[in-house]
Design a protein around this motif. Structure first.
Motif, PDB file in Angstrom:
ATOM      1  N   GLY A 125      65.787  24.000  61.667  1.00  0.00           N
ATOM      2  CA  GLY A 125      66.922  24.908  61.814  1.00  0.00           C
ATOM      3  C   GLY A 125      67.904  24.329  62.796  1.00  0.00           C
ATOM      4  O   GLY A 125      67.758  24.514  63.995  1.00  0.00           O
ATOM      5  N   GLY A 126      68.889  23.608  62.325  1.00  0.00           N
ATOM      6  CA  GLY A 126      69.805  22.937  63.227  1.00  0.00           C
ATOM      7  C   GLY A 126      71.239  23.279  62.942  1.00  0.00           C
ATOM      8  O   GLY A 126      71.560  24.034  62.033  1.00  0.00           O
ATOM      9  N   GLY A 127      72.116  22.701  63.749  1.00  0.00           N
ATOM     10  CA  GLY A 127      73.548  22.875  63.572  1.00  0.00           C
ATOM     11  C   GLY A 127      74.132  23.807  64.602  1.00  0.00           C
ATOM     12  O   GLY A 127      74.844  23.392  65.503  1.00  0.00           O
ATOM     13  N   HIS A 158      70.814  29.113  64.654  1.00  0.00           N
ATOM     14  CA  HIS A 158      69.655  28.573  63.947  1.00  0.00           C
ATOM     15  C   HIS A 158      68.650  27.943  64.900  1.00  0.00           C
ATOM     16  O   HIS A 158      67.446  27.933  64.623  1.00  0.00           O
ATOM     17  CB  HIS A 158      70.100  27.515  62.935  1.00  0.00           C
ATOM     18  CG  HIS A 158      70.870  28.058  61.777  1.00  0.00           C
ATOM     19  ND1 HIS A 158      72.066  27.525  61.369  1.00  0.00           N
ATOM     20  CD2 HIS A 158      70.614  29.089  60.947  1.00  0.00           C
ATOM     21  CE1 HIS A 158      72.514  28.219  60.329  1.00  0.00           C
ATOM     22  NE2 HIS A 158      71.654  29.170  60.055  1.00  0.00           N
ATOM     23  N   ILE A 159      69.124  27.399  66.023  1.00  0.00           N
ATOM     24  CA  ILE A 159      68.261  26.645  66.927  1.00  0.00           C
ATOM     25  C   ILE A 159      67.521  27.555  67.901  1.00  0.00           C
ATOM     26  O   ILE A 159      66.317  27.407  68.120  1.00  0.00           O
ATOM     27  CB  ILE A 159      69.092  25.607  67.706  1.00  0.00           C
ATOM     28  CG1 ILE A 159      69.774  24.641  66.748  1.00  0.00           C
ATOM     29  CG2 ILE A 159      68.209  24.819  68.678  1.00  0.00           C
ATOM     30  CD1 ILE A 159      70.906  23.848  67.379  1.00  0.00           C
ATOM     31  N   GLU A 160      68.222  28.497  68.510  1.00  0.00           N
ATOM     32  CA  GLU A 160      67.620  29.303  69.570  1.00  0.00           C
ATOM     33  C   GLU A 160      66.407  30.123  69.111  1.00  0.00           C
ATOM     34  O   GLU A 160      65.407  30.198  69.817  1.00  0.00           O
ATOM     35  CB  GLU A 160      68.669  30.216  70.216  1.00  0.00           C
ATOM     36  CG  GLU A 160      69.646  29.493  71.117  1.00  0.00           C
ATOM     37  CD  GLU A 160      69.015  28.960  72.403  1.00  0.00           C
ATOM     38  OE1 GLU A 160      67.853  29.315  72.687  1.00  0.00           O
ATOM     39  OE2 GLU A 160      69.677  28.198  73.112  1.00  0.00           O
ATOM     40  N   PRO A 161      66.440  30.764  67.921  1.00  0.00           N
ATOM     41  CA  PRO A 161      65.221  31.476  67.503  1.00  0.00           C
ATOM     42  C   PRO A 161      64.030  30.536  67.343  1.00  0.00           C
ATOM     43  O   PRO A 161      62.895  30.913  67.662  1.00  0.00           O
ATOM     44  CB  PRO A 161      65.627  32.101  66.155  1.00  0.00           C
ATOM     45  CG  PRO A 161      67.106  32.193  66.208  1.00  0.00           C
ATOM     46  CD  PRO A 161      67.557  30.990  66.980  1.00  0.00           C
ATOM     47  N   GLY A 162      64.277  29.313  66.857  1.00  0.00           N
ATOM     48  CA  GLY A 162      63.187  28.351  66.728  1.00  0.00           C
ATOM     49  C   GLY A 162      62.620  27.964  68.067  1.00  0.00           C
ATOM     50  O   GLY A 162      61.394  27.865  68.241  1.00  0.00           O
ATOM     51  N   LEU A 163      63.482  27.751  69.051  1.00  0.00           N
ATOM     52  CA  LEU A 163      63.003  27.390  70.382  1.00  0.00           C
ATOM     53  C   LEU A 163      62.274  28.562  71.046  1.00  0.00           C
ATOM     54  O   LEU A 163      61.304  28.357  71.782  1.00  0.00           O
ATOM     55  CB  LEU A 163      64.181  26.923  71.245  1.00  0.00           C
ATOM     56  CG  LEU A 163      64.824  25.601  70.805  1.00  0.00           C
ATOM     57  CD1 LEU A 163      66.057  25.301  71.661  1.00  0.00           C
ATOM     58  CD2 LEU A 163      63.825  24.454  70.881  1.00  0.00           C
ATOM     59  N   GLY A 222      61.187  27.426  58.899  1.00  0.00           N
ATOM     60  CA  GLY A 222      62.606  27.175  58.729  1.00  0.00           C
ATOM     61  C   GLY A 222      63.444  28.369  59.140  1.00  0.00           C
ATOM     62  O   GLY A 222      63.056  29.522  58.915  1.00  0.00           O
ATOM     63  N   PHE A 223      64.603  28.073  59.742  1.00  0.00           N
ATOM     64  CA  PHE A 223      65.493  29.124  60.243  1.00  0.00           C
ATOM     65  C   PHE A 223      66.863  29.083  59.579  1.00  0.00           C
ATOM     66  O   PHE A 223      67.803  29.727  60.036  1.00  0.00           O
ATOM     67  CB  PHE A 223      65.643  28.991  61.760  1.00  0.00           C
ATOM     68  CG  PHE A 223      64.370  29.274  62.498  1.00  0.00           C
ATOM     69  CD1 PHE A 223      64.081  30.546  62.965  1.00  0.00           C
ATOM     70  CD2 PHE A 223      63.430  28.272  62.700  1.00  0.00           C
ATOM     71  CE1 PHE A 223      62.899  30.817  63.632  1.00  0.00           C
ATOM     72  CE2 PHE A 223      62.245  28.521  63.368  1.00  0.00           C
ATOM     73  CZ  PHE A 223      61.970  29.800  63.826  1.00  0.00           C
ATOM     74  N   GLY A 224      66.969  28.336  58.472  1.00  0.00           N
ATOM     75  CA  GLY A 224      68.242  28.266  57.779  1.00  0.00           C
ATOM     76  C   GLY A 224      69.101  27.130  58.297  1.00  0.00           C
ATOM     77  O   GLY A 224      68.737  26.404  59.218  1.00  0.00           O
TER      78      GLY A 224
END
Length: 366
Positions: free
Chosen positions: A7-9, A13-18, A98-100
């Motif tokens: 989940g990047g960009g 998209h990034i913060e929920p993954g972290l 995956g976070f989109g």
């Protein structure tokens, strides 16, 4: 356990993954977490800052709709899938979450090729292309909004950073205001537009500062790094604190009684988690998802909603100023916002990850 996050960009998209990675690490310090990303996204800064490994894959431009052409894996997408598959092989991944976003599509297709279990997390009421594709490959789908049109959707909320999810605004209020140089005895308006700021919010607020100050309201204004010189207001005025950027949003939330902001999924999740009412100004581009994010909060009396084109100094004077001048109404709206928030989505998603990995190991005898 070996977990690959895709989940990047954007920070959304990034913060929920972290946040998920942090939750998994709290439960098991030995967990191995690898984040897929590209050299173009914010992940190149955010992921290493949080102490996680970043594996780069080629950026791939994708169509906005699911088409047979996408699923035949042409050109650069094939290269990105191969690179993502190599990461899954190298770490012997137990699961891909995956976070989109553009990183998730090759991640989902690589995991499907390698028969690695997939979990999809969708933060918005309207799923993007990547998550609509990923949801076809798995029964493990976590969503933030109850009516998200994805199969097998389980409502978990959006994983948040612990400093936000555990914030006690009332207990931290005086300390937070002192941190920014604000007075402890005046109602406080927080204005921000995401990591880059929002010029329409900045312009409308700048035209309203005198009215707000005359009403005894102080302002914490995060203008965005590209807009640091925009507001023409005395910078050393203790009733008006202007910052180009804020790396302690937990303290900004604790210092505020009311906010004016965009309505991204992460912003709405954080505001309701900490019980901070707001005037939401949806970004006027895209598919209207920001308005959808804010509407349930507004319907529940936890905030106000105004279109970007209608946000003016007069609107702020007519709608925001009366709220901040009424302590009882602020308290009621704070309680309403808090009722709609969720603070434990990181733990809930971590539990889903553990369940999926345990079930896969049982099925394969690993």
């Amino acid at each position: 356990m070996r977990v690959v996050l895709a989940g990047g960009g954007t920070a959304g998209h990034i913060e929920p993954g972290l946040a998920l990675a942090d939750a998994l690490r709290r439960e098991d310090p030995g967990v191995q977490v690898i984040c897929l990303g590209t050299e173009r996204g914010l992940e190149t800064r955010l992921v290493p800052q949080r102490g996680y490994e970043l594996a780069l894959i080629p950026p791939v431009p994708l169509p906005r709709t699911l088409t047979p052409r996408l699923l035949t894996v042409p050109g650069r997408l094939a290269g990105a899938i191969n690179t993502a598959a190599a990461v899954l092989d190298r770490v012997q991944a137990d699961v891909l979450v995956g976070f989109g976003g553009y990183v998730a599509t090759p991640g989902y297709l690589a995991a499907r090729r390698r028969k690695v279990p997939i979990i999809v997390h969708e933060a918005n009421p309207r799923p993007g292309l990547a998550n609509r594709l990923g949801a076809r490959f798995t029964e493990h789908v976590a969503v933030a909004a109850p009516d998200t049109p994805l199969p097998h959707a389980e409502v978990l909320g959006i994983p948040l950073r612990r400093e936000i999810a555990t914030l006690d605004r009332l207990a931290m209020g005086d300390k937070a205001r002192a941190h920014f140089g604000l007075r402890s005895d005046l109602p406080t308006l927080l204005v921000f537009g995401g990591s880059q700021g929002a010029r329409s919010l900045n312009r409308a607020l700048t035209a309203t500062v005198d009215s707000l100050r005359a009403a005894g309201i102080q302002i914490l204004h995060i203008v965005g790094p590209k807009n640091a010189s925009e507001p023409e207001v005395t910078p050393d005025d203790p009733a008006y604190i202007m910052l180009p950027y804020c790396d302690r949003m937990d303290l900004a939330y604790a210092a505020a009684d009311f906010a004016m902001c965009r309505a991204g999924a992460m912003t709405c999740a954080e505001m309701t988690a900490v019980g901070l009412p707001a005037a939401y100004v949806p970004l006027p581009i895209g598919n209207g998802e920001q308005r959808l994010n804010a509407e349930p909060i507004v319907a529940g009396n936890g905030g106000l909603l105004v279109e970007d084109a209608e946000l003016t100094a007069d609107w702020i004077r007519a709608n925001v100023l009366p709220v901040l001048s009424d302590a009882e109404r602020v308290a009621q709206m704070s309680e309403a916002a808090a009722r709609m928030g969720r603070r434990d989505a990181d733990v809930a998603l971590a539990a889903m990850v553990n369940r999926v990995v345990a079930a896969e190991r049982m099925n394969t005898g690993a």
